[in-house]
Scaffold this motif. Structure first.
Motif, mmCIF file in Angstrom:
data_model
loop_
_atom_site.group_PDB
_atom_site.id
_atom_site.type_symbol
_atom_site.label_atom_id
_atom_site.label_comp_id
_atom_site.label_asym_id
_atom_site.label_seq_id
_atom_site.Cartn_x
_atom_site.Cartn_y
_atom_site.Cartn_z
ATOM 1 N N ARG A 1 -32.840 49.901 -67.972
ATOM 2 C CA ARG A 1 -33.136 49.903 -69.406
ATOM 3 C C ARG A 1 -33.339 51.319 -69.924
ATOM 4 O O ARG A 1 -32.928 51.661 -71.030
ATOM 5 N N ALA A 2 -33.977 52.143 -69.108
ATOM 6 C CA ALA A 2 -34.152 53.533 -69.528
ATOM 7 C C ALA A 2 -32.800 54.220 -69.625
ATOM 8 O O ALA A 2 -32.538 55.004 -70.539
ATOM 9 N N GLY A 3 -31.922 53.890 -68.689
ATOM 10 C CA GLY A 3 -30.593 54.500 -68.668
ATOM 11 C C GLY A 3 -29.769 54.119 -69.873
ATOM 12 O O GLY A 3 -28.867 54.844 -70.289
ATOM 13 N N LYS A 4 -30.100 52.966 -70.470
ATOM 14 C CA LYS A 4 -29.381 52.548 -71.661
ATOM 15 C C LYS A 4 -29.688 53.503 -72.806
ATOM 16 O O LYS A 4 -28.815 53.857 -73.588
ATOM 17 N N GLU A 5 -30.946 53.934 -72.884
ATOM 18 C CA GLU A 5 -31.332 54.796 -74.004
ATOM 19 C C GLU A 5 -31.111 56.272 -73.737
ATOM 20 O O GLU A 5 -30.830 57.031 -74.648
ATOM 21 N N ASN A 6 -31.275 56.689 -72.511
ATOM 22 C CA ASN A 6 -31.204 58.118 -72.236
ATOM 23 C C ASN A 6 -30.782 58.386 -70.799
ATOM 24 O O ASN A 6 -31.627 58.709 -69.955
ATOM 25 N N PRO A 7 -29.486 58.244 -70.531
ATOM 26 C CA PRO A 7 -29.032 58.401 -69.148
ATOM 27 C C PRO A 7 -29.275 59.796 -68.575
ATOM 28 O O PRO A 7 -29.544 59.938 -67.378
ATOM 29 N N VAL A 8 -29.204 60.822 -69.432
ATOM 30 C CA VAL A 8 -29.414 62.179 -68.924
ATOM 31 C C VAL A 8 -30.840 62.337 -68.404
ATOM 32 O O VAL A 8 -31.074 62.856 -67.310
ATOM 33 N N ARG A 9 -31.797 61.877 -69.188
ATOM 34 C CA ARG A 9 -33.193 62.000 -68.796
ATOM 35 C C ARG A 9 -33.451 61.267 -67.488
ATOM 36 O O ARG A 9 -34.158 61.736 -66.606
ATOM 37 N N VAL A 10 -32.863 60.083 -67.372
ATOM 38 C CA VAL A 10 -33.045 59.288 -66.165
ATOM 39 C C VAL A 10 -32.512 60.033 -64.950
ATOM 40 O O VAL A 10 -33.106 60.024 -63.872
ATOM 41 N N GLY A 11 -31.382 60.700 -65.128
ATOM 42 C CA GLY A 11 -30.825 61.506 -64.041
ATOM 43 C C GLY A 11 -31.751 62.648 -63.684
ATOM 44 O O GLY A 11 -31.976 62.945 -62.502
ATOM 45 N N THR A 12 -32.323 63.276 -64.697
ATOM 46 C CA THR A 12 -33.217 64.400 -64.448
ATOM 47 C C THR A 12 -34.474 63.966 -63.705
ATOM 48 O O THR A 12 -35.048 64.725 -62.945
ATOM 49 N N MET A 13 -34.883 62.731 -63.932
ATOM 50 C CA MET A 13 -36.067 62.229 -63.226
ATOM 51 C C MET A 13 -35.789 62.055 -61.754
ATOM 52 O O MET A 13 -36.695 62.115 -60.931
ATOM 53 N N GLY A 14 -34.515 61.794 -61.444
ATOM 54 C CA GLY A 14 -34.174 61.621 -60.044
ATOM 55 C C GLY A 14 -33.463 60.317 -59.725
ATOM 56 O O GLY A 14 -33.353 59.934 -58.571
ATOM 57 N N PHE A 15 -33.006 59.604 -60.769
ATOM 58 C CA PHE A 15 -32.275 58.364 -60.523
ATOM 59 C C PHE A 15 -30.783 58.588 -60.706
ATOM 60 O O PHE A 15 -30.361 59.102 -61.729
ATOM 61 N N ASP A 16 -29.992 58.155 -59.722
ATOM 62 C CA ASP A 16 -28.551 58.213 -59.905
ATOM 63 C C ASP A 16 -28.138 56.933 -60.604
ATOM 64 O O ASP A 16 -27.939 55.892 -59.973
ATOM 65 N N ILE A 17 -28.016 57.028 -61.931
ATOM 66 C CA ILE A 17 -27.842 55.818 -62.747
ATOM 67 C C ILE A 17 -26.575 55.049 -62.388
ATOM 68 O O ILE A 17 -26.490 53.836 -62.560
ATOM 69 N N PHE A 18 -25.586 55.726 -61.855
ATOM 70 C CA PHE A 18 -24.342 55.062 -61.482
ATOM 71 C C PHE A 18 -24.603 53.937 -60.492
ATOM 72 O O PHE A 18 -24.075 52.835 -60.616
ATOM 73 N N HIS A 19 -25.439 54.212 -59.475
ATOM 74 C CA HIS A 19 -25.718 53.197 -58.472
ATOM 75 C C HIS A 19 -26.395 51.979 -59.075
ATOM 76 O O HIS A 19 -26.053 50.839 -58.754
ATOM 77 N N TYR A 20 -27.356 52.233 -59.949
ATOM 78 C CA TYR A 20 -28.073 51.119 -60.564
ATOM 79 C C TYR A 20 -27.132 50.282 -61.415
ATOM 80 O O TYR A 20 -27.166 49.054 -61.394
ATOM 81 N N ARG A 21 -26.270 50.970 -62.159
ATOM 82 C CA ARG A 21 -25.345 50.256 -63.026
ATOM 83 C C ARG A 21 -24.338 49.451 -62.217
ATOM 84 O O ARG A 21 -23.981 48.332 -62.571
ATOM 85 N N LEU A 22 -23.891 50.027 -61.110
ATOM 86 C CA LEU A 22 -22.908 49.316 -60.290
ATOM 87 C C LEU A 22 -23.522 48.049 -59.709
ATOM 88 O O LEU A 22 -22.900 46.982 -59.693
ATOM 89 N N ILE A 23 -24.761 48.170 -59.251
ATOM 90 C CA ILE A 23 -25.427 46.989 -58.707
ATOM 91 C C ILE A 23 -25.573 45.923 -59.792
ATOM 92 O O ILE A 23 -25.310 44.742 -59.560
ATOM 93 N N ALA A 24 -25.963 46.350 -60.991
ATOM 94 C CA ALA A 24 -26.097 45.402 -62.100
ATOM 95 C C ALA A 24 -24.753 44.747 -62.386
ATOM 96 O O ALA A 24 -24.660 43.546 -62.636
ATOM 97 N N TYR A 25 -23.687 45.553 -62.341
ATOM 98 C CA TYR A 25 -22.348 45.055 -62.636
ATOM 99 C C TYR A 25 -21.944 43.985 -61.634
ATOM 100 O O TYR A 25 -21.381 42.941 -61.986
#
Lengths: 329, 308, 249
Positions: A205-229
């Protein structure tokens, strides 16, 4: 000295909101559970089948909401999983595999693989590119299904068996299928609801609003999105399995992009990213389409402009009508 | 495959490509300049075909019908822009997708109501109904050849307009930075309307041109629309040159692919399997091409930033 | 080793414009190292190169002895880099507490947990609360972060960066847009923070810079034209030229 905050700042008390939406959802499911009894008195098989259709699409819609509402990923090819699921089911049944467990196993395996591969490619893009590439993959599947001439090709294929689970005909069209579907819908609804508030869901949900910030925190949003997909693809694949059981027929049109569009409408009209939005949206859209078609054969003449009107003027979705403004259902 | 067959497929591919370009050109400009995803662009194409049919049955002359059809298509497109689309430019893509989807539903149904759900045909215009002897074995319809020629002329004209005229410069600037252009005092509203109207007209033109070759039926624009999107993604959003080259590539790959795929499959599998896998594989080709472009060069082959 | 973060020969081009021109810099373990320079000097770009938001063309970024030059953004965060953004970058629909708790979550084990309510994890919330308390935002913890004032946004930015206990902190104009009082409060907070968290600070607010910085580097046209203690830099010819133009006596 700190500045005063902007007037009207909202304080959240998450627990209250969550409990209320949980209650609403359970009520909806309870009403659905009563349908077979109600239709004994009035409506009959026609209404039963309509509600069943709505429930199957609701499963697909809830899974799509995981992507759109929670992940901000507008997939315009989600019907591909419905089509793929139904075809794996239909082909398996036609080839003599009638035990529900291996059929479902195949559905999950193949839909999962398709989701993994197409997701891994599509999620490298964002925005309109993502919408287009999911649309394209959906088309690809549609044409592939259409060219399966030994399984009906363009015309589709009638199914003469239905999957049997432990000797029971729980997927046979009728009240058996109705309750099996209701259980699967309840489980899906519950699971996605829990997913949303989990650690995983919070990152998504955070990645939906601000993917850059989420990456900076330390989450590789691609992995989370792929799992969701993949999760969404698996759930929609199961909905495809149920579609084949319900219609006792498989057709490439299940994977058509117009069907993907229909799913998006359900998610958005119901209220994206909310616990009950997709559920309500699916029921609403199926009922509206059916009632409009009873009024006139050319119901799309009404539905089309209605859609435009809603987009232009009424964005919160159905869910915003039954909760206080600003709340989350 | 014989040389004759190859030549036919290449010509057919070029013809398909040209048609794709006419549709894609409007789409890429509208998306490039206004950031607006217009799924309803496909119905513009369809409207062009139906209107030509209608005017043909009234006037009896293809070219008059074509002209009248074009003008009406332009007017309808502008009406849609003023009434609905311009309120969507600031919305997010999801809203645009839903609203234009609603319009597709409506127009496809309307067309069914007015002209019936069946397929319609138009005969090719008298003057162009002959066939040209291209080689010893090959007779190719003049109409289809003229389609290709017209398409190339329009492409060249469009390219000149966009690169050499003032309006074209504004379009290119708008595609790069609409706010800036507006801040410089240009009536961005009017620019958007011009771009939109022009795109709609091109799509309608494509529909009219295609009418004698393909059948006219409800929903005829929808599948083509998706291919047009594939074209603009491959070519680069906002780029006319990209749209042209990508359209030709897609047209050729798709047409040649369909014949070659089954042939190739016949080498590996038996006839019945080949006949199944072949067309299936062929229909996947252009999407695989798009996926590859998105993977290696996501901005497209000829991105619009700076260039056309 | 007293250097916690070392930038070696960083180069970045935007087309034919060399935005970062062979920049070398070091951040020592116990210091606040300020980065100043006229607008357009490439300060934000440099921060982006270090944090991984932009890729370097050549050069190295070494954090605590490890070469992180080819690490992705998330990998650098895990290696111990924290940063704030010049333009506030938070999760608007989340509450203040949740924003910081999410940042804490990133460093607290795997997030591939599909059950359990993240918002109720006491450990994460406690960590978040102590970061917020340090910055004076604790009583705003349940407010939807989109509704905060600008000054509070800048503090939230910082809270999110520090809760993960980074080895080195990159601050991109933390006081941007803040009023005088707010800046002073933040400066005092940073002075306390400095003791445990080395920071590379990009700032225009000179009062804050001279109060906080142990050393200053001056960036102009993409390269470092002076490095030294505040007094040294104040007296440096090239630094003055960079700010005031070359016809300064």
């Amino acid at each position: 000295m700190r500045e005063l905050s902007v007037a009207g700042a909202e304080t959240l008390s998450g627990k209250q909101r969550i409990d209320r939406s949980l209650l609403i959802g359970i009520c909806i499911l309870a009403v659905l559970a009563l349908t077979p009894f109600v239709t004994e008195i009035a409506g009959g098989n026609y209404v039963l089948n309509l509600v069943l259709k709505a429930m199957i699409l609701a499963i697909a819609a809830v899974s799509l909401d995981l992507l759109i509402g929670h992940g901000g990923l507008v997939s315009f090819g989600h019907a591909a999983f419905l089509g793929l699921g139904s075809y794996v089911t239909g082909i398996a049944l036609t080839e003599g595999i009638t035990n529900a467990l291996p059929v479902l196993g195949l559905v999950l395996l193949i839909c999962g693989l398709f989701a993994l591969i197409t997701g891994a490619i599509s999620l490298r893009t964002s925005g309109v590119y993502f919408i287009m590439i999911t649309l394209a993959f959906g088309q690809m599947l549609f044409f592939s299904l259409s060219s399966l001439s030994s399984y009906g090709g363009d015309d589709g294929l009638t199914l003469w068996d239905s999957p049997v689970l432990f000797g029971q005909n729980v997927f046979l069209a009728g009240s058996g299928l109705f309750y099996s579907t209701l259980i699967i819908l309840a489980l899906t609804w519950f699971f996605v609801g829990r997913l949303s508030v989990s650690r995983f869901g919070r990152v998504l949900r955070a990645g939906k609003e601000n993917p850059v910030r989420v990456g900076t925190m330390g989450f590789d949003i691609f992995h989370y999105r792929l799992i969701a997909y993949v999760i969404a693809g698996l759930l929609a694949g199961v909905a495809g399995f149920l579609t084949a059981c319900h219609a006792e027929f498989i057709s490439p049109s299940t994977a058509a992009w117009q069907n993907s569009g229909n799913l998006i409408i359900m998610v958005v009209l119901g209220g994206m990213g909310t616990r009950n939005g997709a559920l309500l949206g699916a029921i609403f859209v199926v009922l509206i389409e059916e009632s409009l078609s009873l009024i006139t054969h050319e119901w799309k003449l009404i539905f089309g402009p209605l859609l435009v009107f809603i987009v232009l003027f009424a964005k919160g979705g159905l869910v915003s009508l039954i909760t206080r403004p600003g709340g989350r259902a | 495959m014989t040389f004759t067959l190859l030549l036919i497929q290449i010509l057919n591919g070029a013809q398909y490509g040209v048609l794709l370009f006419l549709i894609a050109a409007g789409l890429t400009l509208v998306f490039g300049v206004m950031g607006f995803i217009n799924l309803a662009h496909g119905v513009q194409y369809m409207i062009g075909a139906y209107l030509t049919f209608m005017f043909l049955s009234i006037t009896g002359n293809f070219f008059v019908a074509l002209l009248l059809g074009l003008i009406t298509a332009l007017v309808l497109g502008l009406a849609l822009e003023v009434l609905i689309f311009r309120h969507l430019y600031d919305r997010d893509h999801l809203d645009q997708v839903l609203a234009t989807f609603g319009i597709i539903l409506f127009v496809n149904e309307a067309v069914k109501v007015i002209w019936g759900p069946g397929t319609l045909t138009i005969p090719t215009p008298e003057i162009l109904s002959a066939s040209l002897q291209l080689t010893d074995n090959l007779l190719y319809p003049v109409y289809r050849l003229s389609l290709i020629v017209v398409g190339i002329i329009v492409a060249a004209g469009l390219y000149l307009i966009v690169t050499k005229t003032r309006v074209g410069m504004l379009i290119r600037a708008g595609a790069t930075n609409a706010d800036m252009v507006s801040a410089l005092g240009v009536n961005i509203r009017r620019l958007f309307t011009i771009v939109f109207g022009f795109g709609a007209m091109l799509a309608g033109f494509a529909g009219a041109l295609a009418a004698p070759v393909f059948t006219i039926e409800p929903g005829m624009g929808d599948d083509l629309l998706i291919v047009a999107f594939v074209v603009i993604i491959i070519g680069g959003i906002g780029s006319i040159r990209g749209a042209f080259i990508a359209a030709l590539l897609v047209g050729l790959i798709d047409t040649l692919g369909r014949t070659l795929a089954t042939d190739a499959m016949n080498l590996i599998f038996d006839a019945s399997a080949a006949n199944q896998i072949g067309p299936s594989l062929a229909s996947m080709l252009i999407y695989i091409f798009m996926a590859a472009v998105l993977f290696f060069r996501p901005q497209g082959l000829f991105p619009a930033r700076g260039a056309v | 080793m007293s250097t916690i973060l070392a930038l070696e020969g960083l180069v970045k081009n935007f087309g034919s414009l060399r935005v970062t021109d062979d920049v070398s810099l070091e951040l020592r373990r116990d210091e606040c190292h300020a980065l100043i320079g006229p607008n357009g000097a490439g300060k934000s770009t440099l921060i982006n190169l270090v944090s991984g938001n932009l890729g370097v063309e050549s050069g190295k970024v070494v954090l605590d002895g490890a070469d992180i030059s080819h690490y992705s953004m998330p990998q650098r965060a895990h290696a111990g880099l924290g940063r704030t953004f010049q333009i506030t970058s938070i999760i608007p629909s989340f509450s203040v507490l949740e924003n910081v708790a999410l940042a804490a979550q990133a460093k607290a084990g795997s997030s591939l947990h599909f059950f359990g309510r993240a918002a109720e994890e006491q450990e994460l919330n406690e960590k978040a609360r102590s970061a917020l308390t340090m910055l004076g935002l604790a009583d705003r913890q349940d407010v939807r972060s989109a509704d905060l004032s600008h000054g509070e946004h800048r503090l939230l930015e910082l809270a999110m960066a520090i809760v993960g206990e980074p080895k080195a902190l990159l601050l991109d104009e933390p006081m941007a847009g803040m009023g005088k009082g707010e800046s002073e409060t933040l400066t005092d907070t940073l002075l306390t923070l400095k003791k445990t968290m080395p920071m590379l600070l990009v700032e225009h607010d000179m009062e804050a810079v001279f109060k906080l910085a142990d050393r200053i580097s001056v960036l102009a046209y993409g390269r470092v034209v002076a490095t030294g203690t505040p007094d040294e830099v104040r007296a440096d010819e090239q630094a003055r030229a960079a700010y005031l133009g070359s016809d300064t006596p």
